[in-house]
Design a protein around this motif. Structure first.
Motif: not given
Ligand code: FES
Length: 520
Positions: A81, A83, A86-88, A90-91, A94, A103, A124, A434, A438
């Protein structure tokens, strides 16, 4: 190390210490506009998806194919994953059933079992992919690979310091809607397209020259367009303004600048890579394949017709009141936005063409007024025209990134007065709390960061870092006729006035070399 081509930016990397599947993409993306070319849907995905590691470089839909990941990729795989802020990613993974995540820390080498080493470099800025893009570096048994795909790091020096790279995979073709969708005379469009096509190649040569890998693999494009409405975007008409040159064109252009180490991977091609050699076998001869490109595309168009027709049936949602829904979703974001709203600086108009193909509802996103409302006879700098059904679908699915859906689909036209404005597209990428927070924070931080160092370029002293995304202008800057071009994204600056000629804002500090540099 074995590299199997699996289409577009996708590949499977096999080593004795484990296998990594990168960016598998098969299903059409962006409102059924983009398909992988050559067709990769007939590969043995059951076997290819049975891997130890999965790497998804970013959330663009030609890299993240949810249906394919769900159906074909082993959920025992560990996700490498990036770095991201935002966690999008990974979300979403999942949600598809992936449970194991490594991570990664950006720019840090991670040692996996069996001596396999990897590093994921995350980019980023709000303009890097859908807030986040990345590259994967792999080392096993003294053989190194950099899968840069479509990430645009300012500098590859970081990777060269990790040791000589043997395989460099990178994007060379277009992946954007400019200039095709702009309402411009054909001749102007062709001229802008040609500039864009040349710039893409220049940037590619620059990266290749930076890394000096043993072998260069052109990947991550171009897509093909199989819907009749978009067929003209395929580079099969001898149009020098087409921004989607294919891998065979890459080899020809690369040869012109002295490049002889290019390796094309078709879906199913296998490259056996060692520190000294790269032996590649293909399912069909590469030259012959591209010589018959038109026939391949026409066959594909027939095969995929039903898929496109089916997708189109899913876009209409007549129950949605577009104005009301936009007000509900966008007005709170306008209220919060400081930098993006100021950067856009005026109203942006959307002309939504009804199901009958004629009626038009005009809606304005009024950035200074912080509201969404009907268009009244007023001057706007940006105007988009698209089918109402597409916007209904975006609202129905709660899409937070219109660049990664509507704009990349090329199913719209655009007109503007004056310069390109990156804040317009940045805002429509950030239709969630979110993401907006950012992006606002990022612009705030970068606005404050002073960049005091100057360098000499030709007859000019200029700030070292590009005002766009901080590329080092000692490497990427070229001055011609008092105009500086930063080759990373091709932005241009008039050095006499300091004005950016590509987008609003982004003033550059510059002075003639025999004069002292002004204080900023
Ligand atoms: S960093 Fe984008 S043009 Fe310079």
């Amino acid at each position: 190390m074995r590299i199997t081509g699996t289409g577009h930016a996708s590949m499977r990397i096999d080593t004795a210490a484990g296998s990594i599947l990168c960016d598998p993409w098969v299903n059409p993306a962006y409102f059924a506009s983009w398909f992988p070319f050559p067709d990769n849907s007939l590969l043995d995905w059951e076997t290819l998806g049975d891997v130890d590691y999965l790497y998804v470089s970013h959330l663009h839909r030609d890299h993240f194919d949810a249906a394919h990941l769900k159906r074909f990729v082993s959920k025992k795989a560990t996700v490498l994953l990036p770095e991201f802020p935002t966690s999008e990613l990974r979300d979403e993974l999942e949600e598809l059933g992936f449970k194991h995540f490594l991570a990664t820390k950006t720019n840090e080498v991670h040692e996996l079992d069996g001596g396999l080493k990897i590093l994921v470099q995350a980019l980023t800025s709000p303009t890097d992919g859908p807030i986040g893009d990345s590259s994967l570096w792999v080392e096993y048994d003294g053989v190194r690979l950099l899968n840069q795909n479509d990430a645009r790091p300012t500098d590859l020096g970081f990777f060269t310091e990790l040791g000589h790279v043997h395989a460099h995979m990178l994007q060379f073709s277009g992946a954007i809607w400019y200039p095709m969708v702009y309402e411009l005379p054909e001749a102007a469009k062709r001229a802008f397209g040609k500039q864009k096509r040349d710039r893409q190649f220049d940037r590619t040569w620059r990266y290749i020259d930076d890394l000096k890998a043993s072998h260069v693999f052109p990947i991550a494009g171009p897509p093909c367009f199989l819907d009749d409405e978009l067929w003209q975007f395929n580079d099969i008409f001898g149009d020098e303004g087409n921004i989607f040159p294919d891998q065979s064109v890459f080899l020809q252009e690369y040869a012109k600048v002295g490049g002889a180490n290019g390796v094309v991977l078709l879906p199913g091609s296998v490259a056996e890579l060692t520190a000294d050699d790269c032996v590649t076998t293909h399912p069909v001869p590469v030259d012959e394949f591209f010589a018959n490109k038109v026939a391949h595309l026409e066959d594909m168009r027939e095969r995929k017709k039903a898929i496109i027709a089916h997708e189109k049936t899913t876009w209409r949602h007549p129950e949605i009141d577009v104005l009301k829904e936009l007000q509900r979703r966008v007005e709170p974001l306008l209220e919060e936005s400081v930098y993006l709203a100021k950067g856009v600086g005026g109203p942006v108009r959307f002309d939504l063409v009804g199901y009958d193909g004629e009626s038009v509802e005009s809606i304005v996103i009024d950035f200074p007024g912080k509201q969404v409302r009907h268009y009244v006879d007023e001057k706007v700098r940006y105007r988009f025209r698209t089918e109402r059904a597409l916007v209904e679908h975006l609202l129905f699915t709660g899409e937070v990134d219109w660049a990664n859906s509507l704009f990349l689909s090329c199913r719209f036209s655009a007109a503007r007065i004056g310069q390109y404005n990156e804040f317009v597209y940045a805002f429509f990428k950030c239709l969630s709390e979110e993401r907006l927070q950012y992006a606002e924070g990022w612009y705030d931080e970068h606005q404050r960061t002073s960049d005091a160092e100057d360098i000499r370029l030709g007859d000019w002293n200029v700030q070292r870092r590009c005002p766009h995304l901080k590329a080092d202008l000692t490497r990427f800057g070229i001055v011609d006729n008092d105009v500086l071009t930063c080759q990373l994204h091709g932005w241009r600056f008039d050095l006499n006035s300091g004005k950016c000629l590509t987008s609003v804002g982004h003033q550059i500090r510059a002075s003639k070399a025999d004069q002292p540099a002004p204080q900023s």
